[in-house]
Each structure stands twice: as structure tokens, then as C-alpha cells.
Motif scaffolding. Structure first.
Motif, PDB file in Angstrom:
ATOM      1  N   SER A  53       0.232  -5.784 -14.642  1.00 57.35           N
ATOM      2  CA  SER A  53       0.890  -4.224 -15.139  1.00 57.35           C
ATOM      3  C   SER A  53       1.216  -4.870 -16.890  1.00 57.35           C
ATOM      4  N   SER A  54       0.469  -3.261 -16.998  1.00 56.63           N
ATOM      5  CA  SER A  54       0.903  -3.404 -18.866  1.00 56.63           C
ATOM      6  C   SER A  54       2.838  -3.646 -18.250  1.00 56.63           C
ATOM      7  N   GLY A  55       2.946  -4.572 -20.123  1.00 49.45           N
ATOM      8  CA  GLY A  55       4.272  -4.494 -20.832  1.00 49.45           C
ATOM      9  C   GLY A  55       4.681  -5.712 -19.883  1.00 49.45           C
ATOM     10  N   LEU A  56       3.903  -6.454 -19.543  1.00 46.88           N
ATOM     11  CA  LEU A  56       4.589  -7.802 -18.304  1.00 46.88           C
ATOM     12  C   LEU A  56       4.756  -8.844 -18.821  1.00 46.88           C
ATOM     13  N   GLY A  57       3.541  -8.977 -20.523  1.00 46.26           N
ATOM     14  CA  GLY A  57       3.731 -10.394 -21.166  1.00 46.26           C
ATOM     15  C   GLY A  57       2.614 -11.246 -20.979  1.00 46.26           C
ATOM     16  N   LYS A  58       1.746 -10.980 -20.796  1.00 49.58           N
ATOM     17  CA  LYS A  58       0.231 -11.319 -20.401  1.00 49.58           C
ATOM     18  C   LYS A  58      -0.123 -11.912 -21.872  1.00 49.58           C
ATOM     19  N   THR A  59      -0.658 -10.805 -23.165  1.00 49.30           N
ATOM     20  CA  THR A  59      -0.320 -10.810 -24.050  1.00 49.30           C
ATOM     21  C   THR A  59       0.851 -12.389 -25.168  1.00 49.30           C
ATOM     22  N   HIS A  60       1.952 -11.993 -24.977  1.00 45.85           N
ATOM     23  CA  HIS A  60       2.891 -13.054 -25.226  1.00 45.85           C
ATOM     24  C   HIS A  60       2.295 -14.249 -24.225  1.00 45.85           C
ATOM     25  N   LEU A  61       1.934 -14.162 -23.558  1.00 43.38           N
ATOM     26  CA  LEU A  61       1.689 -15.446 -23.157  1.00 43.38           C
ATOM     27  C   LEU A  61       0.227 -15.878 -24.130  1.00 43.38           C
ATOM     28  N   PRO A  83      -5.982 -28.675 -22.478  1.00 45.76           N
ATOM     29  CA  PRO A  83      -6.829 -27.805 -22.345  1.00 45.76           C
ATOM     30  C   PRO A  83      -8.599 -28.209 -21.561  1.00 45.76           C
ATOM     31  N   GLY A  84      -9.009 -27.237 -20.637  1.00 44.48           N
ATOM     32  CA  GLY A  84     -10.119 -27.391 -20.023  1.00 44.48           C
ATOM     33  C   GLY A  84     -10.470 -28.280 -18.916  1.00 44.48           C
ATOM     34  N   VAL A 140       3.239 -18.943 -16.299  1.00 43.74           N
ATOM     35  CA  VAL A 140       3.673 -19.672 -17.347  1.00 43.74           C
ATOM     36  C   VAL A 140       3.917 -21.625 -17.244  1.00 43.74           C
ATOM     37  N   SER A 141       3.499 -21.621 -15.797  1.00 43.64           N
ATOM     38  CA  SER A 141       3.853 -23.315 -15.316  1.00 43.64           C
ATOM     39  C   SER A 141       2.652 -23.388 -15.824  1.00 43.64           C
ATOM     40  N   ALA A 142       1.163 -22.584 -15.475  1.00 48.22           N
ATOM     41  CA  ALA A 142      -0.047 -22.699 -15.408  1.00 48.22           C
ATOM     42  C   ALA A 142      -0.965 -22.694 -16.906  1.00 48.22           C
ATOM     43  N   VAL A 143      -0.492 -21.508 -17.180  1.00 49.07           N
ATOM     44  CA  VAL A 143       0.037 -21.645 -19.015  1.00 49.07           C
ATOM     45  C   VAL A 143      -0.108 -22.540 -19.694  1.00 49.07           C
TER      46      VAL A 143
END
Lengths: 601, 205
Positions: free
Chosen positions: A43-51, A31-32, A21-24
Motif C-alpha cells: 500500500s502507499s506510504g510503506l517504503g517502496k520508493t525508499h527501498l 545485480p542481475g 529488505v533482504s531481497a533488495v
């Protein structure tokens, strides 16, 4: 499209995802500039797409002038294919190069898509060169995405790689409370805690569990208590207790992976891989026991794999010859590949079909006469004690004396001896020579040689055919020695005595004479069929006589004489041994009656 | 301390629970035993007196499966806590790769804790082991008891954990802290794998 539901304010931060989260957030702010590219995996379902979504929303809010593009790798591939199909590949490139922030989801699907990889490498290079931001997510780190170009892996790993772990209990409770707030649902104290304790460590499943509870509560129209919730969740995880062990196990796995040297882990996995398949991995085990990493680990592994492959092909060949050979230990030990090769070679030669004797020429149908008495007695001895009494047996006699019958009879008798498998080779001199020529031509002399050397009984009918063939004689000489040494029985048939075969090498001659040379001659007594034929002939004469006399009495009036019925057949059935040669007898005389009358006159 | 056998491709870790009598060492093991799927654990051997005091030792083998190509096994032991079983303790501690010191948080047990810890250090000294290098984890058990009966983890840390090794508050009867302690001990022990001593040649245990 960026999903507006994914925002930072509805993303619960815990110990497992804090770094990501800090990195995002840092990337969203500038940006950039920092962490380019940013690679998030979990793993799936841990919030990648959300982030990713939260990042896109935030960038749009903070930098409205920047073009933010969110795509899954599948979208990217579709667009690429579409552009290529419509001849607009250039437009595709330009479009991606105009993007300020590229958010690429599920890049693990790069596996096995070389064109997409090379296109992506170009896009990434172009974007980064012009200071644009790239953020990617995957379910595994770049180095573990199979079949990806090394340059692309380097490019993907060039910025920051962060992972998102499974949320801990507290984070799970926080997530559940947050979801309840969003959904406007409320539960009695302890219920959400129970869900967090029981449910799997995956936010999507956690949400699924919560959804079930919310639905159930709506149906019952009454608050669900802790006990009910526990029952409803089925306590499938045995109070969630094995999870404690599973998570311990995964931590141990991580610790082991960190502390075992990489090459040892790899080697060990290779050893396990091969041993699971039943192969002995001595060479790899030795490398494993060494203090230092072997200089050529890859080569060692490749060599071992090649040896195993070779063993497999040997095994397949052996199994083709005899299915019982499949799975023999000899095919499972790369240290003994030489033995396996020898085994297969021996099997190949032993399985080569040996020329068989003519089954019709049996010992029972052999008639003992004064002319072949000694030979038959010797043959009986040989059948009783093959390889022990008369070795070799050389049967000498003119054509038609029954040599072939005798030697084939011996071969047949030995073949069926006591039900034991006796490998009998019974061939003619001409065939033997021809086979050798064919083997020389095909370069399979070794196999041909091994085939004959593996037999227990060797019968050669027509030794004279070999006598003037130098190479065949040599081969026969060595074969002779090999077989005699092994105690195999040899039987030869020849028209002339070995000494009379001028072109036969001395060493061969002496060896042949070292066994038993017996003579057979042509039988002179009249066999029953011949007598019968003579009687039939007499019958013709006696039947013809009165007719002839009558004809003479009628002053030789032409007259047709038909032979009595059955005579012709009887004459035809006569064995040729009486006349010695079929060419010398004419069974159907044309105009027989005329001739007969001529004779009578 | 060879925990890894390269020729047999196995990692075997012996972790021993030590601590004063009745501090909850066997309870730790029982909790773990109950949570481990039956295919992963061996029979728990417990030699106890009629009053369920550990007489000789408890033993729980755990099969963790193949990790990084190594068949990984943990052997968990407890020693009898009472002072007079000193010789047995020495025997069980022999060859330990790591130790979990289970302290009794009850205020009145503090002296026993100190005495037991001293005994452990004596043993390490006898073995010529540097206690600073030896994988040791502290567990402050019975933290579920009423506050006024127990010593806080801060004070326990101050009194017992002068080497600042990982320490965990625990309630071994109900589970909190049990796996955390074991996990920390496992990580410390496995950390020894990459040290030159452990990387020795596939020494048989």
C-alpha cells in the motif's frame, strides 16, 4: 534521479518489511544475478520508493561502473512518447538497453496503456536477456494490475514478488525515534509510543503526525507531554481502538481468501454482484453448491452475463411501452427469460395502436328511422352486452344508408363504456387488407395478428373488400375465431349480404350468418333541411315571378335578376341526402336569371 | 464442523471461550465488544448472576462483512467456568468450530486451569473429536499481575499446552493479547474451510 536521502541505514526494518529488505539487499550486492526481476508491492506510504532509492544508492556505491536508472512509470511513458514524437524511438530503445539496473516505480499505472506495455515488454526482454537487473514497485501484485498483457504479467512475475506490510507497533515506534533523530527533535518518554499507538499504520501518515507534534512543540516552546499529544492527535481513532478490530478484520479477510477455493470466491462475488443489482442468480448458486468446480466456469459466467444483458434490453423495451413495467420481477430472473420475452411481445402487440373509430360518428347523432330501426336496436343491445347477444352483428345496406355511421357509433359507445379500458379496433376492409400486405412485406405479421387479437371490439366496415382476398380472409377467419372465443364483440358492415359475396369462403359466411344480419336502407322521408331548401327555392321563384312578368311586359328587355339575399347559402347547406348524390345538383347556375326567364317562358 | 454454507454464501464461525471460573472469559468478550464498531456487532447477551458471574453463557455476534464473496460472521460464546456448570458448558460447546482456552495465570489457580482443560478434553472425547485436529488456542490471562503472583507463560505452556497450540499472554482487562488470541483462533478455524469435511455441500448449521 535517485534520491540520495533514501538509504538502507535510514530505513527501519521490521517484521512487515524484512523479506523485501533482504531481497533488495541481495539484489544490490549482485545485480542481475538473483531475483530478476524483483517486484515489490505494498500500500502507499510503506517504503517502496525508499527501498528503490536505497537500492540505487547501494548499487552505485558497490558497482560504480553500472548505469543505474530510476524512473517512475510516468517518466517512462513521457520519454517513450517524446522519443516517438521526435522520431527517435530507436535511441530510446538503445538508451534503456544500455542500463545496468533499471528501477521502475509505480508500474500499476500500466493499466490501459497498451503501447507502453508492449514497449516495456521489449525493454524488459532485452535487459533480462543481457543479464541486467530490473526492479519494479507497485501498489498491487502484477496479477491484479488491470488490463495488462498476459505476457507482461508473466514477465513481471518471473523473478521474485515481495510485499511490504503495514509496520507493527514496535516498528512504528522505531520509525518515529529514527525520524526524531534525523530531525533533531526530542519528546518526553511515552509521547512517541502514544503516536505509534494512535496513528494509522502507514509510515507517511506517521511522519505527518510526528511533523505536527514537532511543529506544535516548536510553537509552544515547551516539551509536549503524553496527555497533550493525545489531545492534539484528537484521539480521532477513539484511542486507536477500532484499529485493533480493523487489523483483525483484515487478517480474517486474508485467512478466508487463503482457504476458500478461488473459484468459489469468484463465483460468490459474481452472485453477490448480480444479486446486489436485483437479479436472481439461481444458475450460479447451483454451481456454487456443487462439490466440484464447474468445467466451464468462465462460460457459465459469460452466459449468465449475456442473459442478464438480454433481460435488461427486454426491460428497457417494456419500460418504453409503459414506464410502470420497469423493475418488474420477471426481468430479474434469468431462469424465466422466456416469460419475460413473452411478456414484452404481448406488451408490444397490446400497445400497438389500434385503428380508432371516427369520434364524430357518435351514437347520439345517429337518427333512428324506419329503415335502420332493427339495426339501431341491435346496436343498443350490443352496447349493453358486448360479445354476449349478437356476435357478430352484420349490417347490410347500400352505400349511403348510414352503415358506417352505425358501426362507428357502436365502436365509440363501447369505447367509452363505464370508464373501463376497452380496446376497440375499427377499420375498413381496404385498410385491413393494406395493413396485412404491409405486415407481410415487413415480416411483422405476428405482431399485426397479435395486435388485432388483443382487442375487445372489432369493427370492420366494408367486408366486401376482404371477400376476394384469400390471405386476408384466412387471417380474418382465425381472428374471428380467436375473438369470439375470448368473448370479444365483432361488427361488420357490408353492401351485400354475406351469401351474396360470392368470393367469401363458406366457413366465413356461415360464421357471419351465425350472428345477426340486419338490413338498413336509404331513408326516403324529407329531412328538415331539405324542406327548408325547397322553401328557399320557392322563395326564389316567388321573388323572380314579378320581375319576370315585368320583363315580359317590357318586351323581354334583358334584365339582371339578383337572387334574394341568403338564398344561395341556404341552398348550399342542403344535405346531399335529398339529391342522393352531390354530383347531380348544381347549386350555382351560371347566368341564373337568363335561364330562369327561359324556364318561365 | 461445517463453518461454510456455499448455497447461502456465508461463513459462520462459532468460537467458544472456555476456562476456569474468573479467568477472564467474559472480560475478553467485553473488550472485543468495546472495540468493534456498533454496525459490526450485535447485542452482547450476558446472563450473569448479581455478582457478575456468568450463569449460562455470554454471546457476542460479529458481522465481518463480505469477504471473498462470503458474508462472514463470528459468534463468540463464553461458558460458565465453575465446575458445577458442566451440563451448561456441554450445551454451549455444542457445534463450536474453535475454542479459546483462557487460563488464569495466577499461581494459585493452576489446578483450576488443569481441571478445566481436562473437562474440555473430556468433552471433545465425548464428541469423538480428535483434539489434535480441533482448532484450539491458549490464552494466559492476567499476565499484568505482579510477577510473584503469577506463573510465567513458559511454565504455563509446559503445564497446559502439551499439544503446542498457539498461545498468547494477555491482559484481557486492558486489551493486550485479546485480539491476538481471537485472530489466531479465527485463522485456525478458517483453515478448516479447505479441508474436505468443511467443503461439504452447503450444510445448514
Amino acid at each position: 534521479m535517485i534520491d540520495g536521502r533514501f538509504r538502507f541505514d535510514n530505513f527501519v526494518v521490521g517484521a512487515a518489511n524484512r523479506l523485501a529488505v533482504s531481497a533488495v539487499r541481495a539484489v544490490a550486492d549482485t545485480p542481475g544475478v538473483v531475483y530478476n526481476p524483483l517486484f515489490i508491492y505494498s500500500s502507499s506510504g510503506l517504503g517502496k520508493t525508499h527501498l528503490l532509492g536505497a537500492l540505487g544508492t547501494q548499487v552505485k556505491r558497490l558497482h560504480p561502473d553500472l548505469v543505474v536508472e530510476y524512473a517512475t512509470l510516468d517518466d517512462f511513458v513521457d520519454q517513450l512518447h517524446g522519443a516517438i514524437a521526435s522520431g527517435q524511438a530507436e535511441a530510446f530503445k538503445r538508451r534503456y538497453q544500455s542500463i545496468g539496473v533499471l528501477l521502475l516505480d509505480d508500474v500499476q499505472f500500466l493499466t490501459g496503456k497498451p503501447e507502453t506495455q508492449s514497449e516495456m515488454l521489449r525493454v524488459l526482454n532485452a535487459l533480462q536477456a543481457s543479464g541486467r537487473q530490473v526492479v519494479m514497485t507497485s501498489d498491487r501484485p502484477p496479477s491484479e494490475i488491470a488490463d495488462v498483457d498476459e505476457r507482461l504479467v508473466t514477465r513481471l512475475s518471473g523473478g521474485l514478488i515481495v510485499d511490504i506490510g503495514a509496520p507493527d507497533y514496535e516498528t512504528r515506534v522505531a520509525i518515529l525515534r529514527h525520524k526524531c533523530l534525523e530531525r533533531g527533535a526530542s519528546f518526553p518518554p511515552g509521547v512517541l509510543e502514544e503516536v505509534a499507538r494512535v496513528s494509522a499504520a502507514n509510515v507517511r501518515e506517521l511522519q505527518g503526525t510526528l511533523n505536527r507534534l514537532i511543529a506544535q512543540q516548536a510553537i509552544l516552546d515547551a516539551p509536549i507531554g503524553v496527555e497533550e499529544a493525545r489531545t492534539m492527535l484528537g484521539n480521532a481513532n477513539n484511542n486507536g481502538l477500532p484499529n485493533e478490530f480493523e487489523s483483525f478484520l483484515s487478517d480474517v479477510a486474508v485467512a478466508v481468501a487463503q482457504h476458500v477455493e478461488g473459484w468459489r470466491a469468484k463465483l460468490s462475488e459474481r452472485i453477490n454482484h448480480w444479486t446486489r443489482q436485483g437479479f436472481r442468480a439461481t444458475a450460479l448458486e447451483q454451481a456454487m453448491a456443487a462439490a466440484e468446480m464447474p468445467a466451464d466456469l468462465e462460460a457459465l459466467d459469460a452466459r449468465f452475463a449475456a442473459t442478464v444483458e438480454h433481460l435488461r434490453s427486454l426491460e428497457a423495451e417494456a419500460a418504453r411501452i409503459n414506464p410502470a413495467h420497469a423493475g418488474l420481477a420477471i426481468f430479474r430472473d434469468p431462469e424465466r427469460v422466456g416469460d419475460a420475452e413473452a411478456f414484452v411481445a404481448a406488451e408490444q402487440s397490446s400497445q400497438a395502436t389500434l385503428p380508432a373509430p371516427d369520434e364524430r360518428l357518435s351514437f347520439d347523432s345517429l337518427r333512428q328511422t324506419a329503415q335502420n330501426e332493427v339495426a339501431v336496436l341491435a346496436a343498443r343491445e350490443i352496447i349493453e352486452h358486448p360479445g354476449a347477444r349478437y356476435n357478430p352483428l352484420v349490417v347490410v345496406g347500400p352505400a349511403g344508408a348510414g352503415k358506417t355511421h352505425l358501426v362507428h357509433a357502436v365502436a365509440n359507445a363501447l369505447r367509452q363504456r363505464n370508464g373501463r379500458v376497452v380496446r376497440v379496433a375499427c377499420t375498413t376492409g381496404e385498410a385491413f387488407v393494406e395493413e396485412l400486405i404491409a405486415a407481410v412485406q415487413q415480416g411483422t405479421v405476428e405482431r399485426w395478428r397479435a395486435k388485432y387479437r388483443s382487442c375487445d371490439v372489432f369493427v370492420l366496415d366494408g367486408l366486401e373488400a376482404v371477400a376476394d382476398k384469400e390471405l386476408t380472409q384466412d387471417e380474418l377467419f382465425h381472428l374471428f375465431n380467436a375473438l369470439v372465443t375470448r368473448g370479444a364483440q365483432l361488427v361488420f358492415a357490408t353492401q351485400r349480404e354475406p351469401a351474396a359475396l360470392g368470393t367469401l369462403a363458406e366457413r366465413m359466411r356461415s360464421r357471419l350468418e351465425g350472428g345477426l344480419v340486419v338490413h338498413v336502407a336509404i331513408e326516403v322521408t324529407e329531412p328538415a333541411e331539405v324542406k327548408k331548401a325547397a322553401e328557399a327555392k320557392q322563395a326564389v321563384k316567388s321573388r323572380a315571378k314579378p320581375l319576370v312578368s315585368a320583363a315580359v311586359a317590357r318586351r323581354l328587355t334583358p334584365l339582371s335578376i339578383t337572387p334574394p339575399e341568403g338564398v344561395s347559402e341556404t341552398v348550399q347547406g342542403v344535405s346531399d341526402s335529398y339529391f342522393l348524390d352531390t354530383e347531380k345538383i348544381v347549386l350555382d347556375w351560371p347566368d341564373a336569371d337568363g335561364l330562369l326567364i327561359e324556364e318561365m317562358r | 464442523m461445517p463453518v461454510v454454507n456455499y448455497s447461502a454464501r456465508e461463513i459462520v464461525c462459532k468460537i467458544v471461550y472456555v476456562g476456569p471460573g474468573r479467568s477472564g472469559k467474559t472480560t475478553n468478550l467485553q473488550y472485543i465488544y468495546d472495540r468493534v464498531p456498533s454496525n459490526r456487532r450485535g447485542t452482547m447477551v450476558s446472563l450473569a448472576t448479581q455478582t457478575e458471574r456468568t450463569l449460562f453463557f455470554d454471546f457476542l455476534p460479529l458481522e465481518l462483512g463480505t469477504i471473498s464473496g462470503f458474508s462472514t460472521r463470528f459468534q463468540l460464546y463464553t461458558v460458565p467456568g465453575q465446575v458445577y456448570y458442566r451440563a451448561t458448558r456441554r450445551l454451549v460447546l455444542q457445534g463450536a468450530d474453535g475454542v479459546i482456552f483462557v487460563a488464569d495465570s495466577q499461581r494459585r489457580q493452576m489446578d483450576e486451569n488443569v481441571e478445566s482443560l481436562r473437562d474440555l478434553h473430556e468433552y471433545l472425547a465425548e464428541q469423538g473429536t480428535d483434539p489434535r485436529e480441533f482448532p484450539l488456542v491458549m490464552q494466559y490471562n492476567k499476565q499484568d499481575l505482579p510477577r510473584d503472583l503469577i506463573t510465567s507463560t513458559a511454565i504455563l505452556d509446559e503445564t497446559l499446552n502439551f499439544r503446542a497450540v498457539p498461545s498468547f499472554a494477555a491482559d484481557a482487562l486492558h486489551g493486550p493479547g485479546v485480539f491476538e488470541t481471537l485472530r489466531a483462533a479465527a485463522e485456525l478455524v478458517l483453515g478448516k474451510l479447505s479441508t474436505p469435511v468443511a467443503a461439504g455441500m452447503g450444510t445448514e448449521r
